[in-house]
Design an enzyme around this catalytic site. Structure first.
Site, PDB file in Angstrom:
ATOM      1  N   LYS A  19     -17.845 106.411  33.698  1.00 50.86           N
ATOM      2  CA  LYS A  19     -16.917 107.267  34.024  1.00 50.86           C
ATOM      3  C   LYS A  19     -15.517 106.830  34.130  1.00 50.86           C
ATOM      4  CE  LYS A  19     -16.740 108.813  38.731  1.00 50.86           C
ATOM      5  NZ  LYS A  19     -15.424 108.521  39.063  1.00 50.86           N
ATOM      6  N   SER A  20     -15.585 105.284  34.636  1.00 50.42           N
ATOM      7  CA  SER A  20     -14.410 104.867  34.427  1.00 50.42           C
ATOM      8  C   SER A  20     -13.705 104.446  33.136  1.00 50.42           C
ATOM      9  CB  SER A  20     -14.323 103.245  35.199  1.00 50.42           C
ATOM     10  OG  SER A  20     -14.557 103.375  36.413  1.00 50.42           O
ATOM     11  N   ARG A 119      -7.214 112.149  50.195  1.00 48.58           N
ATOM     12  CA  ARG A 119      -7.238 110.634  50.023  1.00 48.58           C
ATOM     13  C   ARG A 119      -5.813 110.010  50.074  1.00 48.58           C
ATOM     14  NH1 ARG A 119     -11.575 109.815  45.408  1.00 48.58           N
ATOM     15  NH2 ARG A 119     -11.503 107.628  45.784  1.00 48.58           N
ATOM     16  N   SER A 165      -8.320  96.815  44.705  1.00 48.87           N
ATOM     17  CA  SER A 165      -8.561  98.344  43.984  1.00 48.87           C
ATOM     18  C   SER A 165      -8.033  98.265  42.475  1.00 48.87           C
ATOM     19  CB  SER A 165      -7.555  99.320  44.798  1.00 48.87           C
ATOM     20  OG  SER A 165      -7.339 100.485  44.110  1.00 48.87           O
ATOM     21  N   GLN A 167      -7.975 101.083  40.770  1.00 48.54           N
ATOM     22  CA  GLN A 167      -7.056 102.109  40.662  1.00 48.54           C
ATOM     23  C   GLN A 167      -5.447 101.699  40.842  1.00 48.54           C
ATOM     24  OE1 GLN A 167      -8.652 105.357  42.982  1.00 48.54           O
ATOM     25  NE2 GLN A 167     -10.584 105.640  41.676  1.00 48.54           N
ATOM     26  N   ASP A 311     -18.972 101.172  44.652  1.00 47.00           N
ATOM     27  CA  ASP A 311     -19.520 102.727  44.574  1.00 47.00           C
ATOM     28  C   ASP A 311     -21.078 102.366  44.889  1.00 47.00           C
ATOM     29  OD1 ASP A 311     -16.954 103.593  44.159  1.00 47.00           O
ATOM     30  OD2 ASP A 311     -17.078 103.370  41.955  1.00 47.00           O
ATOM     31  N   LYS A 338     -13.130 106.938  50.481  1.00 46.40           N
ATOM     32  CA  LYS A 338     -13.775 107.504  48.932  1.00 46.40           C
ATOM     33  C   LYS A 338     -13.590 109.154  49.125  1.00 46.40           C
ATOM     34  CE  LYS A 338     -14.075 103.552  47.495  1.00 46.40           C
ATOM     35  NZ  LYS A 338     -13.018 103.023  46.241  1.00 46.40           N
ATOM     36  N   ARG A 384     -21.991 110.630  45.159  1.00 53.15           N
ATOM     37  CA  ARG A 384     -22.917 109.597  45.170  1.00 53.15           C
ATOM     38  C   ARG A 384     -23.700 109.594  46.580  1.00 53.15           C
ATOM     39  NH1 ARG A 384     -21.493 107.008  41.029  1.00 53.15           N
ATOM     40  NH2 ARG A 384     -19.353 106.776  40.451  1.00 53.15           N
TER      41      ARG A 384
END
Ligand code: SPQ
Length: 426
Positions: A19-20, A119, A165, A167, A311, A338, A384
């Site tokens: 996914k990333s 978030r 992080s 992100q 994750d 998350k 998840r």
């Protein structure tokens, strides 16, 4: 939905694409000049949010069902979207795209579903505002919808990250690629490095030394062919299932083994799980992994382990319910922000099935081994958590009902079919 049960799992799974890396393949394709071809793109809801977002920003993207073709427009070719952009459930989309749009001299608004809109975004807005962009959250909060007034005059930044992080790091890197001058980012702990790798793959320059990243802008990137490996975060559900379901042996093909993502393999090893890697492809950072039913022992997971398996912690918690001794997970407070609060969700939902698991301020404590029983559980809209609960349900003969099972489409649309395919009639 009534969850599947199993006495034994056997067979081979080709895990879905990472996914990333799928997100980033669209992002890099869009901001590079020339054509990018993406093979084995993950058509999960999150990555489709990124793809549709860039279409709204004027990037021609074609999906023939096999490959994705992106006609890159360069950083300067992005166009203002006609309406606010819906990024669904995807934290990666909104945070990384904030970094890209910080350098686009027009207004963009991003929003998401009820989970994404809760978030925190200050972690990205603060450094990007420091670089000269103007990002604001809904009603003066740090929550989406986020409005970005980008600037073609971004300034470089020296930024010591307060949290580990990928992100946040990636958003700053995308902005730094557009800023005039040298930026430095100092990581708290090393996190997944796909953005750094893809800057190089797309012809850019970046230096990484331990936790210090140096990047000088502005840079121009060139379109490439990207072959996305399988996602170790998706493989994790079957790695755990293979280890804890009796009489099982599962082979997972084309699993991504980038060292910033393989914390779960280290934990499985420490817990005495029986598995081996074969067909290792160093270039593509992928391998086949075969795992079988194992006698597990407890471990402690903390510090620099955490970003390398963040994750996977819900499914690792389930693994620990079947291991002898007390497993301790600490320094994982990031789990609280998350798609759900994953500390609470994991502990409360697994407790409903009889697990001995206690939440702490920054993790959880799990006593094993423990016999699970049936019950009614809820994914809480988190992919998840939903997948972890399906693997838990395999351990009991009693009925387990799952609320909001379709959350899995975010990262693994064919998850339940893949579980079914491994179940042996005995
Ligand atoms: O995209 P999103 O919703 O944030 O996805 C999650 C996930 O479980 O799929 C987290 F909820 O993965 C993140 C991960 O936790 C994906 C990611 C990335 O691709 O850069 C980095 C991690 O987040 P963070 O906040 O630690 O940078």
């Amino acid at each position: 939905m009534k969850l599947l049960q199993a006495k034994s799992l056997k067979g081979t799974i080709e895990v879905p694409a990472d996914k990333s890396i799928s997100h980033r393949s669209i992002m890099f394709g869009a901001i590079a000049n020339g054509t990018t071809i993406v093979k084995n793109f993950l058509r999960g809801e999150d990555c489709l949010s990124t793809l549709n977002g860039f279409k709204q920003l004027g990037v021609p993207i074609d999906d023939d069902g096999q490959t994705i073709t992106i006609q890159g427009v360069g950083f300067n070719g992005l166009k203002a979207a006609k309406t606010p952009i819906d990024l669904g459930n995807s934290g990666t989309s909104i945070r990384l795209m904030m970094g890209i749009l910080a350098g686009a001299p027009f207004i963009t608004t991003f929003y998401g579903d009820e989970y994404l809109n809760r978030r925190p975004m200050n972690r990205v807005m603060l450094p990007l505002n420091q670089m000269g962009a103007h990002l604001t959250g809904h009603d003066s909060t740090e929550y989406p919808p986020i409005t970005i007034q980008g600037t073609s005059n971004l300034q470089p930044v020296h930024y010591e990250m307060p949290i580990a992080s990928a992100q946040v790091k990636s958003a700053i890197l995308f902005a730094a690629l557009q800023a005039k001058g040298t930026s430095t980012i100092i990581e708290k702990e090393p996190s997944r490095n796909h953005t750094e790798q893809m800057i190089k793959q797309f012809g850019g320059t970046i230096e990484v030394e331990n936790k210090t990243i140096t990047i000088t802008g502005p840079q121009t990137l060139t379109g490439q062919t990207v072959i996305v490996p399988g996602d170790i975060s998706s493989a994790a559900f079957f790695l755990v299932a293979g280890a804890i379901i009796p009489n099982s042996q599962i082979t997972l093909k084309n699993v991504g083994i980038n060292p910033t993502r393989t914390g779960i393999l280290d934990v499985l090893e420490r817990m005495n799980a029986q598995f081996e890697l074969s067909q290792i492809d160093e270039q593509n950072e992928s391998a086949t992994i075969t795992i079988q039913t194992s006698q597990l022992k407890a471990t402690t997971i903390e510090g620099s382990d955490i970003p390398r398996l963040i994750d996977e912690l819900p499914i690792i918690a389930l693994l620990a319910t079947q291991a002898y001794g007390t497993t301790i997970i600490r320094n994982a407070e990031e789990l609280k922000v998350k798609e759900t609060n994953r500390i609470d969700a994991t502990c409360e939902e697994l407790s409903k099935l009889g697990a001995k698991i206690t939440p702490t301020e920054d993790g959880m404590i799990i006593q094993g081994p423990c016999q699970l029983h049936g019950g009614k559980v809820d994914s809480r809209g988190d992919h998840r958590i939903g997948m972890m609960l399906q693997i838990a349900a395999l351990l009991t003969d009693e009925t387990v009902e799952l609320e909001k099972a379709n959350a899995v489409t975010v990262s693994y649309p064919q998850f339940f079919e893949d579980v079914k395919q491994l179940i042996q009639e005995v």
